[in-house]
Design a protein around this motif. Structure first.
Motif, PDB file in Angstrom:
ATOM      1  N   VAL A   1       0.810  -1.217   0.000  1.00 39.60           N
ATOM      2  CA  VAL A   1       0.000   0.000   0.000  1.00 39.60           C
ATOM      3  C   VAL A   1       0.848   1.273   0.000  1.00 39.60           C
ATOM      4  CG1 VAL A   1      -1.981  -1.059   1.135  1.00 39.60           C
ATOM      5  CG2 VAL A   1      -0.241  -0.037   2.520  1.00 39.60           C
ATOM      6  N   VAL A   2       0.399   2.199  -0.813  1.00 41.63           N
ATOM      7  CA  VAL A   2       1.038   3.508  -0.852  1.00 41.63           C
ATOM      8  C   VAL A   2       0.261   4.349   0.150  1.00 41.63           C
ATOM      9  CG1 VAL A   2       1.600   5.477  -2.304  1.00 41.63           C
ATOM     10  CG2 VAL A   2       1.451   3.187  -3.298  1.00 41.63           C
ATOM     11  N   THR A   3       0.947   5.037   1.008  1.00 44.13           N
ATOM     12  CA  THR A   3       0.177   5.764   2.008  1.00 44.13           C
ATOM     13  C   THR A   3       0.694   7.183   2.222  1.00 44.13           C
ATOM     14  OG1 THR A   3      -0.833   5.571   4.169  1.00 44.13           O
ATOM     15  CG2 THR A   3       1.488   5.004   4.026  1.00 44.13           C
ATOM     16  N   LYS A   4      -0.205   7.973   2.783  1.00 41.91           N
ATOM     17  CA  LYS A   4       0.114   9.383   3.032  1.00 41.91           C
ATOM     18  C   LYS A   4      -0.140   9.684   4.497  1.00 41.91           C
ATOM     19  CE  LYS A   4      -0.824  11.376  -1.396  1.00 41.91           C
ATOM     20  NZ  LYS A   4      -1.886  11.637  -2.312  1.00 41.91           N
ATOM     21  N   PRO A   5       0.533  10.695   5.030  1.00 45.79           N
ATOM     22  CA  PRO A   5       0.262  11.059   6.420  1.00 45.79           C
ATOM     23  C   PRO A   5      -1.189  11.525   6.579  1.00 45.79           C
ATOM     24  CG  PRO A   5       2.204  12.227   5.566  1.00 45.79           C
ATOM     25  CD  PRO A   5       1.557  11.562   4.413  1.00 45.79           C
ATOM     26  N   ALA A   6      -1.862  11.017   7.603  1.00 44.76           N
ATOM     27  CA  ALA A   6      -3.305  11.267   7.729  1.00 44.76           C
ATOM     28  C   ALA A   6      -3.691  11.884   9.071  1.00 44.76           C
ATOM     29  CB  ALA A   6      -4.043   9.946   7.544  1.00 44.76           C
ATOM     30  N   VAL A   7      -4.960  12.289   9.121  1.00 45.62           N
ATOM     31  CA  VAL A   7      -5.548  12.890  10.330  1.00 45.62           C
ATOM     32  C   VAL A   7      -5.583  11.865  11.469  1.00 45.62           C
ATOM     33  CG1 VAL A   7      -7.699  13.855  11.259  1.00 45.62           C
ATOM     34  CG2 VAL A   7      -7.022  14.344   8.901  1.00 45.62           C
ATOM     35  N   GLY A   8      -5.387  12.325  12.693  1.00 45.60           N
ATOM     36  CA  GLY A   8      -5.424  11.443  13.859  1.00 45.60           C
ATOM     37  C   GLY A   8      -6.843  11.116  14.304  1.00 45.60           C
TER      38      GLY A   8
END
Ligand code: NG1
Ligand code: MG
Length: 520
Positions: free
Chosen positions: A506-513
């Motif tokens: 999976v390619v992922t991005k920094p996300a909301v907590g």
């Protein structure tokens, strides 16, 4: 961190809200099907990927993770039980069978049977910390039972995969239980503080990185998480890469070999925590200094050693944890000193008797102090290897932060990419040879990735299987994924389906907590 946990009334918290809509609708449908009525709200908490800084959080050195889009969502509503207090749990993943937890009638706190490895044990951890928090915040409610609730859980964080599925479940559950019991406003700081210890109730002596990342995540940002002088998360932007180079990308690959931390905890994770605690005391004694006893095991920590050593032994100023240059310099020095602080035979390892002797304790005293709170098993304690890993890995975190914050680095993108990749590879080498949590599958994935466009690859999280994080640029992503699928997944799992591959790579991005999502 003084901010409150946010509430969203739509799915704009996600990068692609439309891709989540049917998942939320299914969750609500399932709630209505099982419990005949609509849920009142949804509690959500994400997993995390740690970019750099593994097996150092429990030594109180800072780490650099980011929350990811994969998360746990829980639809929650009141239950109308009249004969006691019950938590009715259902999971959309049918491998996890529904369970009802009855809360003790006398208003005491529930006890977890650590021998039963039920998936609901993590939920029980949350019930314990939520109950304790409520009594602490509203002392007049002491002894009162939590309200009966119905819960449907849906999780997308791969389990046993080093992406903190357990922390996501504990944080979402704690947040949900608190809101169901009338807590409308909890700070990020409080939610982190109480969930950090939640897994201790199932016998895992973990540090605080996962829960803090899950609570405090921010879109597009990595988090610099400090544990000293107190738990604090500071968001940083990932440097922009200038054309003709393409933007950065983080790829996570799951080995598909579960780390099974629960079952192997005695020989794996908890042992590392113990070895680091012994290491701190060992170095302190060697240098004639006394450490503050502030760890979970009521011992000193390696961070405590670093702070005390430079102040008391070297008569230098106290390091504030934020002066990056000074931190790097001191950690480099410790890494060199450690070579002379252990003899060649000590570098091989210590038996229980030898370690007890070094610390001036009898074997019984040593066992009582280090080996009983959390069970461990070993032949030799590898104190030199573990402490060396910690000082080097803590330095790599600061070096990465320096790269992220140094404007010259982002102006010189190719140098940034090269340097960051090298730091990640050095971390993997240290995990493999000093911390010793790599496996053949992890090594193989790293090897294939590096040959096919990864600029740096390493285990993320606890290890012993689980997940790896690779860092590359967008133009190299397809080739990298393709090589990993052909040369690792299809080779080891010939019957693997496209869907399974899409969960493993999976390619992922920094996300909301963590957050509350109001009914959608
Ligand atoms: P994961 O891989 O998420 O289980 C564990 C610990 C962390 C940290 C990392 C290693 C738990 C809940 N968390 O993470 O605190 O020590 O290993 O860096 O066990
Ligand atoms: Mg975990």
């Amino acid at each position: 961190m003084a901010d409150l946990i946010p509430t969203f009334s739509d799915l704009s918290l996600y990068d692609k809200p439309e891709s989540q809509a049917s998942r939320y609708q299914n969750l609500v449908h399932e709630y209505k099907d099982v419990f005949q009525g609509a849920p009142e709200f949804i509690a959500r908490a994400p997993g995390r990927v740690n970019l750099i800084g593994d097996h150092i959080d429990y030594c109180y050195f800072s780490v650099l993770p980011m929350a990811i889009e994969y998360d746990v969502i829980e639809a929650i509503g009141k239950s109308s039980d009249s004969k006691g207090h019950f938590i009715h749990l259902t999971n959309t993943d049918k491998r996890f069978t529904p369970e009802t937890i009855e809360l003790p009638k006398d208003g005491s706190i529930i006890v977890i049977d650590k021998e039963s490895h039920s998936w609901t044990n993590y939920y029980r951890c949350s019930l314990i910390v939520a109950q304790k928090y409520l009594w602490e915040r509203f002392p007049s409610t002491k002894g009162q039972c939590l309200k009966s609730i119905n819960v449907v859980i849906d999780g997308t964080v791969p389990t046993g995969g080093g992406l903190s599925s357990s922390a996501a479940l504990c944080v979402a559950s704690t947040l949900g239980v608190l809101k169901a019991n009338g807590v409308e406003n909890i700070t990020k700081k409080d939610l982190t503080r109480i969930t950090v210890v939640s897994e201790h109730y199932v016998g895992l002596n973990n540090g605080g990185m996962d829960q803090c990342a899950s609570v405090c995540g921010e879109k597009g940002k990595v988090l610099f998480i400090e544990f000293q002088p107190e738990l604090r998360a500071t968001p940083y932007s990932i440097p922009e890469i200038h054309p003709p180079l393409k933007p950065l990308s983080f790829l996570i690959t799951n080995t598909l070999v579960e780390s099974n931390k629960n079952e192997s905890a005695p020989v794996n994770y908890n042992l590392r925590v113990v070895e680091m605690a012994i290491g701190a005391e060992f170095l302190a004694r060697l240098n004639g200094i006394t450490l503050p006893k502030n760890s979970n095991l009521n011992t000193g920590t390696l961070r405590g050693f670093m702070d005390t050593y430079f102040v008391e032994k070297r008569h230098l100023s106290r390091w504030n944890g934020r002066d990056i240059r000074l931190g790097i310099q001191r950690l480099q020095e410790l890494s060199q000193k450690i070579e002379t602080w252990f003899t060649d035979s000590q570098k091989i390892g210590f038996t229980t008797e030898e370690a007890a002797d070094r610390l001036g304790l009898s074997k019984d005293e040593f066992t009582e102090k280090y080996l009983t709170t959390f069970p461990v098993k070993y032949e030799k304690l590898k104190i030199y290897q573990r402490t060396k890993h910690v000082f080097d890995e803590a330095r790599r975190v600061l070096e990465t932060l320096r790269l992220f914050t140094d404007s010259n680095a982002s102006e010189n993108s190719s140098n940034f990419l090269k340097r960051f990749g090298e730091i990640m590879d050095q971390s993997q080498l240290s995990l493999k040879t000093l911390l010793m949590n790599s496996t053949d599958e992890c090594d193989e994935l790293c090897r294939i990735a590096r040959k096919n466009g990864s600029l740096g690859s390493r285990i993320t999280g606890a290890g012993w299987g689980g997940s790896l994080v690779h860092f590359t640029t967008e133009d190299k992503l397809d080739g990298l994924i393709n090589a990993l699928v052909e040369q690792y997944y299809k080779k080891h799992f010939p019957n693997i389906t496209e869907e399974e591959i899409s969960h493993a790579v999976v390619v992922t991005k920094p996300a909301v907590g963590s957050c509350i999502v109001n009914q959608i």
